[in-house]
Every structure is written in structure tokens, then in C-alpha cells.
Design an enzyme around this catalytic site. Structure first.
Site, PDB file in Angstrom:
ATOM      1  N   GLU A  66      -6.422  -7.677   0.376  1.00 38.46           N
ATOM      2  CA  GLU A  66      -6.697  -7.580   1.811  1.00 38.46           C
ATOM      3  C   GLU A  66      -8.143  -7.184   2.031  1.00 38.46           C
ATOM      4  OE1 GLU A  66      -4.280  -4.820   3.933  1.00 38.46           O
ATOM      5  OE2 GLU A  66      -2.409  -5.580   3.104  1.00 38.46           O
ATOM      6  N   GLU A  96       0.812  -1.219   0.000  1.00 43.32           N
ATOM      7  CA  GLU A  96       0.000   0.000   0.000  1.00 43.32           C
ATOM      8  C   GLU A  96       0.849   1.275   0.000  1.00 43.32           C
ATOM      9  OE1 GLU A  96      -2.889   0.087   3.122  1.00 43.32           O
ATOM     10  OE2 GLU A  96      -4.155  -1.399   2.165  1.00 43.32           O
TER      11      GLU A  96
HETATM   12  C1  GAL Z   1      -3.895  -2.115   5.399  1.00 48.48           C
HETATM   13  C2  GAL Z   1      -2.468  -2.590   5.516  1.00 48.48           C
HETATM   14  C3  GAL Z   1      -2.338  -3.781   6.440  1.00 48.48           C
HETATM   15  C4  GAL Z   1      -3.114  -3.550   7.697  1.00 48.48           C
HETATM   16  C5  GAL Z   1      -4.540  -3.272   7.345  1.00 48.48           C
HETATM   17  C6  GAL Z   1      -5.447  -3.082   8.532  1.00 48.48           C
HETATM   18  O1  GAL Z   1      -3.956  -0.783   5.038  1.00 48.48           O
HETATM   19  O2  GAL Z   1      -1.957  -2.922   4.247  1.00 48.48           O
HETATM   20  O3  GAL Z   1      -0.973  -3.995   6.710  1.00 48.48           O
HETATM   21  O4  GAL Z   1      -2.561  -2.484   8.402  1.00 48.48           O
HETATM   22  O5  GAL Z   1      -4.603  -2.111   6.586  1.00 48.48           O
HETATM   23  O6  GAL Z   1      -6.766  -2.789   8.154  1.00 48.48           O
END
Ligand code: GAL
Length: 667
Positions: free
Chosen positions: A298, A147
């Protein structure tokens, strides 16, 4: 990456746990149907805790061990979290924000990604990783960093300052040309040499718009340069496809970012009420690498959380609807953040699949539900592909950048576009979002709202599209700025006015001026900033007229026949529920006129995702209730439930909250 398989994954941090826990994780992953892990993105210190003592063995063993168990790996490069030996006592390597604050070591993204020492060390660690794991059969893909720019935006450090000057030199060649382009006679800004051009740091008031927007572009190009330097190294050692897990609100140019990547992926954390934001991303990332499946890299099993807050928990059924609609829309992978709840750090309260103490979380059962859904849908997904949409909406990170520099009445590109998208979604018309440079083949209707700077290339492409028989809807709020973030000299909308056959009268904030728009048998208040057109001098048919306010009698929607198609201008946005109704009628009208076929009738909150058999024998539709309220789909021809084999007759098909159905129609 096996093209046929659907991947069901989780972010995993084996470096945080001992062997016993890892074995327990493998057992649970198999039970939950997890077939891929994503590892390594924060593990630089585990790999090189002391400078030059690089050891990747631990990860090699993890990848092999999991592969033996049928669990594959997406390997990440660990550059978002450089170890302490890179940052300690080196303030000059750190990220500096626009207020002049230098970041401390901690969290992530605290370093300047343009600093030469950081770049050098990054490429060294990436090369070591690529060498060590690049050819392992368990590695099915790569993720560069994590990200980019999720916590930071443009860096203002000394390194960036020097690079900024080089970038400007490259772009403008002479300082006179820069002065001319930015109009720096204003407020005595004129520069004598490139080295004098400031970064957009704190001033008593505001910087020149051209400077701010140019700096954003500089920063966005630099991060892509960093990404590509990593990609080039990995390609030397590995054939596995490479991606980056992007986000829609980070300060990035996604079109540029994905240009040399192999597949698209993104992270999304909608709570259950934000499901249309998720659908927008499915429609966007499906076209980012056209014809190639994307990944949801994710998402949370139940809620996200960090030290300062958390989201509401997903209601039962939401995760499954999220996953099923994702796969049906063209995802190959659907992956959670994260597998095992963090025991330390700042995200202790984040949802996971397994708790830190090794017991299933509240999300575990939902993950099992997703696994069961995958089993059922996998053969269907293998036999079919997403159907090409006939309607496209332009997506532009450059437009987002212009709104960041000049939000006018606090406007935010993502929300504007989301509203527009929601209106299109509710028409039931199958749609894609496509990048500015996206290919228009196969589309019949193109919409380009909220693009303040309309490039000549996009204008010509839209014109050509119309000539060939397409309908191009331009606006609202499109075309009123130049590439340099200045005002056009020839007309409010520059050359677009000639192309669209309009002559503008004013460009002004029409909100709260009691201006009402009339069109398509309805009336609605007009909002935001408007370009209103002179009905006398415009060489286009007036479709919508302004009533009341400062520009009573002017036109706000026009239509011009051009070649075999049309260009429709929307100069002002009808807002509120009535505005939505007007836009919806406009979209239906032009979609029908240009022969758009792929549309379905559903109650709002329920969607239908069309797919087609690879051999063209049948159409497969996936109906999903996304809002958790249950819904109705109007079935228009006799079909078959693809899971039960039962006949589905034309008429109303009801869906329970979050229920989904797959229906096959013979062609
Ligand atoms: C994303 C990030 C992850 C984790 C997640 C939590 O932005 O890539 O590492 O922090 O959020 O929601």
C-alpha cells in the site's frame, strides 16, 4: 505469481460498488496499467452477513472477471473487520486497552484476536474463502488480515489474561523462577501463583519492566499464532504465496511474523520529505525473505487522509521516484491504497487513483507515469537482481519493544535507527537491514546500534563474524539490558564487555553534561545514554575519548582485534551535525578497512541502487533523485545509458528533480 512480471496494483473494494461501476473500473485500470488488485480484507460482512450463511460467490466472480481482463488478484482474509453478529452484545470478545477501555464495534481491530469464538469464526471464514478461490488462476497471492496492530497494541481482556498466565507457565515453569527472573522482591511484588500475575494495566505508578516487556512478547507471539493458523488453512487449498502487509511501527515482531510467510510486504505512506523512511524499508524488506522480491502493498498516489487530517500532496515526480526506486531495490509489486476513492466511511479524503464519481484523480496521471516507467524497466529488472550489500545494519523489533517499555529520555527506536540509517545512506555505501537472526554471509561490516538486550546468540554470531575477518560495530546503546529487561549483574554490558575487551565505568545520561567526544579528527557533543569505558583497564584500543563532563578522559569508542577482524564499541553517540560527520568518518574508515567496494558518490538526496546481471556480464545502476531538488552522481567508469544506449563518460552526471537513469557497466 509470475516471477518475471512487475506488478502494479491497487487495493479494491468491489463489494462497495455496483456492476456498472466495476466495469468502468476495469476499463480505467487497463488504461492506467494496473495488473493486479488486492481485495477482500474488510469484506467479512459481505461474505457472511448472518452467522453461518457464508457465500463467497461474489468474490469468485470478481476474480474471474478481472482475470479475463488480464488483472490478477491478491486475496485477503477479512479478519480485521468482523461483522456485527460477532461483537454485538459481547463485550467479553472486544479489545481492551491498558486504561481498561473496552472497544465498541466500529472502525477495525475492535475485537480481541485471541478470543476463542473469534478465532473459531475466523478460521471458518478463511477456510470457506480458501476453498472457493484457492485454485482460481486469477489468485496470484494471499494477504492475511490487514496491518495487524495498526490501531491497537496489547489487549488486556479477560481472555488475554488467562492466556498470559498459560504463556508464563510455559516460559517459566515455576512461579519461583518467574519471581527470580523478574526480581519481584522489589516493592513486594512476589507472586505465589501464575494466576496472580497482573497484566500491565493501570497502576498508581509503573509496572515492573520485566512484566511489561514480557507482555509485549506474549502479545506479539499470539498474533503470529493467529496468522499462522490462517496460513495453515490456506495452504491446504492453494499454492499461491502468502504474505502480510506489515508496518514498522505496529506492535509486532516482524522476524517472527514473516518466518512462515512466503514473501514480504509492507505499507508505506511517506510524504515527499520522508523518502529516507521509504528507502530504509526497501533495504529492510529486501532481506526479510532473502532472494525473494518484496511488495509495497500500500502507498498513496498523492496523499493520505482520514476524517481528522491529511498529508501534503506529493509533488509531481515523487510517486514515480518512489516506484522506480522500489522496483530497483527488489520489489516485484507496487500497489496503491486505493483504487476508487471511498464514498463512505472515515477515509473520504484519502488519495486514490479514481474519484468516487468515476473521474481520474490528481494521482491518476502519476500512476500512468509509473506504468510507463514499468514498461521501460521491466526487461532490465528481469535480467538483473539486486547486488548483495557488504554492509548490514541490525534491525530488531525486540529492541523496539525494550525502548517502548523504557524510552529513557523519550527515545524512539524507529527514529534512532532512521537517523543512523540516514548517516549510512549519505556515505553512499550500499546497505541492507537484517533481522537479528539474519544470515551474515556476504557481509564485511555489521552494525548493531540501539539493541538494549543483545542476545547471546547475536553476540556469538557477531564475535564469529569478526573472527572470520568482518568488522562488527556495536552500539551506541547496545547491550545494557538482560533478556528479562533487568540490569546485568557482572558488568554494565554483561558478557559483551569481555567479548569487546572493554570495562565500563558508568552507564548514565550523558546528554547535556557538556561531554564532547573526540575521534576521527573531529569533535562532537555526546548524547542520549552512554556507557563509557575505562581506558586503563580495557583490553581494547581507545579510538574515541570523552572530554569534559562527568567522565572526562574515559573512552567512548574502542577497537579490539579478534581473529581476522575487529569489534568496535560505540559507548556514546556523537550527536548533531558534527556527530553525523564523526559517525560518517567512522563508517567510511571501517568500510575501507574491511574492503567494502560497493559505494557511490552522489549529492545527498540522490541515490544509486546497484544491481547485477543474472549471468554476471554487467552491473546495472539505477540513479534516482529522491528529494526533488535534483542532484549529481559521480560516474567512475565508462558506462551506457540502459534506456537510450548513449555512452556515459566518467565524471559528474546531473539529475533533474526526481529524475532517474539506468546505467550499464561492463564487468
Ligand atoms: C492503511 C490501511 C488501509 C488504509 C490506509 C490509509 O493503514 O491498511 O486500509 O486505511 O492505511 O492510509
Amino acid at each position: 505469481m509470475d516471477g518475471k512480471k512487475l506488478y502494479h496494483g491497487a487495493a479494491y473494494y468491489p463489494e462497495l460498488w455496483d456492476e456498472k461501476v466495476i466495469e468502468e473500473d476495469i476499463r480505467y485500470m487497463k488504461e492506467a496499467g494496473i495488473n493486479v488488485i488486492r481485495i477482500g480484507e474488510f469484506a467479512w460482512a459481505k461474505m457472511e452477513s448472518i452467522q453461518d450463511q457464508i457465500n463467497i460467490d461474489f468474490f469468485v466472480q470478481v476474480i474471474k472477471r478481472f482475470h479475463d481482463e488480464g488483472i490478477e488478484t491478491i486475496m485477503c482474509t477479512p479478519t480485521p473487520t468482523p461483522p456485527i453478529w460477532i461483537s454485538h452484545d459481547h463485550p467479553e470478545r472486544m479489545y481492551v486497552d491498558s486504561e481498561g477501555n473496552t472497544m465498541s464495534h466500529g472502525a477495525r481491530q475492535h475485537i480481541c484476536t485471541n478470543h476463542p469464538f473469534f478465532r473459531e469464526r475466523s478460521l471458518m471464514i478463511v477456510e470457506a474463502i480458501a476453498k472457493a478461490v484457492g485454485k482460481l488462476p486469477g489468485v496470484i497471492g494471499w494477504q492475511i488480515d490487514n496491518e495487524f496492530k495498526c490501531h491497537v497494541s496489547e489487549c488486556m481482556c479477560q481472555t488475554c489474561k488467562e492466556l498470559w498466565h498459560l504463556w508464563l507457565k510455559e516460559k517459566y515453569k515455576t512461579i519461583d523462577q518467574l519471581n527470580e527472573a523478574w526480581g519481584t522482591e522489589i516493592w513486594s511484588e512476589a507472586y505465589l501463583e501464575f494466576e496472580q500475575v497482573p497484566q500491565p494495566v493501570k497502576t498508581p505508578f509503573l509496572h515492573n519492566a520485566s512484566l511489561i516487556t514480557a507482555y509485549r512478547q506474549f502479545s506479539r507471539e499470539k498474533i503470529v499464532e493467529f496468522l499462522e493458523s490462517q496460513v495453515n488453512i490456506i495452504r491446504e487449498y492453494s499454492k499461491a504465496p502468502i504474505t502480510h502487509n506489515t508496518g514498522r511501527s505496529f506492535d509486532l515482531d516482524n522476524e517472527l511474523l514473516f518466518a512462515n510467510l512466503d514473501f514480504a510486504s509492507f505499507d508505506a505512506y511517506p510524504d515527499s520529505s520522508q523518502y529516507t523512511a521509504l528507502l530504509l524499508q526497501y533495504d529492510l524488506f529486501r532481506t526479510m525473505k532473502k532472494g525473494k522480491p518484496f511488495w509495497v502493498m500500500e502507498t498513496s498516489t498523492s496523499h493520505n487522509g482520514y476524517l481528522a487530517g491529511h498529508q501534503k500532496n506529493h509533488p509531481t515526480g515523487f510517486l514515480e521516484a518512489e516506484a522506480v526506486s522500489g522496483y530497483a531495490q527488489g520489489a516485484q509489486g507496487f500497489s496503491y491504497w486505493l483504487w476508487r476513492q471511498q464514498r463512505t466511511g472515515c477515509e473520504l479524503s484519502h488519495g486514490a487513483v479514481l474519484s468516487a464519481w468515476g473521474k481520474p484523480t490528481v494521482g491518476f496521471k502519476r500512476v500512468m507515469d509509473v506504468s510507463a516507467a514499468i514498461k521501460k524497466m521491466e526487461p532490465m529488472m528481469e535480467e538483473t537482481i539486486p547486488l548483495q550489500a557488504e554492509v548490514a545494519i541490525t534491525f530488531s523489533d525486540r529492541a523496539r519493544s525494550f525502548f517502548l517499555t523504557e524510552p529513557l529520555e523519550g527515545l524512539n527506536y524507529n527514529s534512532l535507527l532512521q537517523n543512523w540509517y540516514d548517516t549510512v545512506l549519505d556515505t553512499g555505501i550500499h546497505r541492507d537491514l537484517i533481522m537479528e537472526g539474519g544470515d551474515l554471509k556476504g557481509y564485511k561490516l555489521l552494525m548493531t546500534p540501539y539493541v538494549p538486550y543483545l542476545s547471546d546468540a547475536l553476540r556469538k554470531k557477531g564475535e564469529e563474524f569478526a573472527k572470520q575477518g568482518g568488522i562488527w560495530i556495536v552500539g551506541p546503546m547496545t547491550g545494557y539490558r538482560t533478556e528479562e529487561h533487568t540490569v546485568h549483574r557482572n558488568a554494565a554490558l554483561g558478557d559483551l564487555e569481555k567479548t569487546a575487551g572493554v570495562e565500563s565505568l558508568y552507564w548514565y545520561p550523558i546528554s547535556q553534561t557538556n561531554s564532547v567526544g573526540k575521534a576521527f579528527g573531529t569533535q562532537a557533543p555526546l548524547g542520549h545514554w552512554a556507557t563509557v569505558f575505562d581506558p586503563e583497564t580495557s583490553n581494547a584500543t581507545v579510538i574515541g575519548t570523552v572530554r569534559g563532563g562527568e567522565s572526562d578522559g574515559s573512552a567512548f569508542i574502542t577497537e579490539k582485534v579478534i581473529g581476522n577482524g575487529k569489534i568496535i564499541m560505540i559507548g556514546a553517540e556523537p550527536i548533531g551535525d558534527k556527530g553525523k560527520l564523526m559517525l560518517s568518518r567512522l563508517i567510511h574508515h571501517y568500510a575501507a578497512e574491511t574492503g567494502v567496494q560497493v559505494k557511490t558518490i552522489t549529492s545527498n538526496g540522490t541515490i544509486v541502487i546497484p544491481r547485477i546481471a543474472k549471468d554476471g556480464r554487467y552491473r546495472l545502476e539505477c540513479a534516482v533523485n529522491m528529494d526533488g531538488k535534483g542532484g549529481v552522481v559521480t560516474v567512475q567508469q565508462i558506462g551506457k545509458d540502459a534506456l537510450t544506449g548513449k555512452t556515459i563518460l566518467p565524471g559528474q552526471l546531473s539529475l533533474e528533480p526526481y529524475e532517474y537513469r539506468f546505467i550499464k557497466y561492463d564487468i
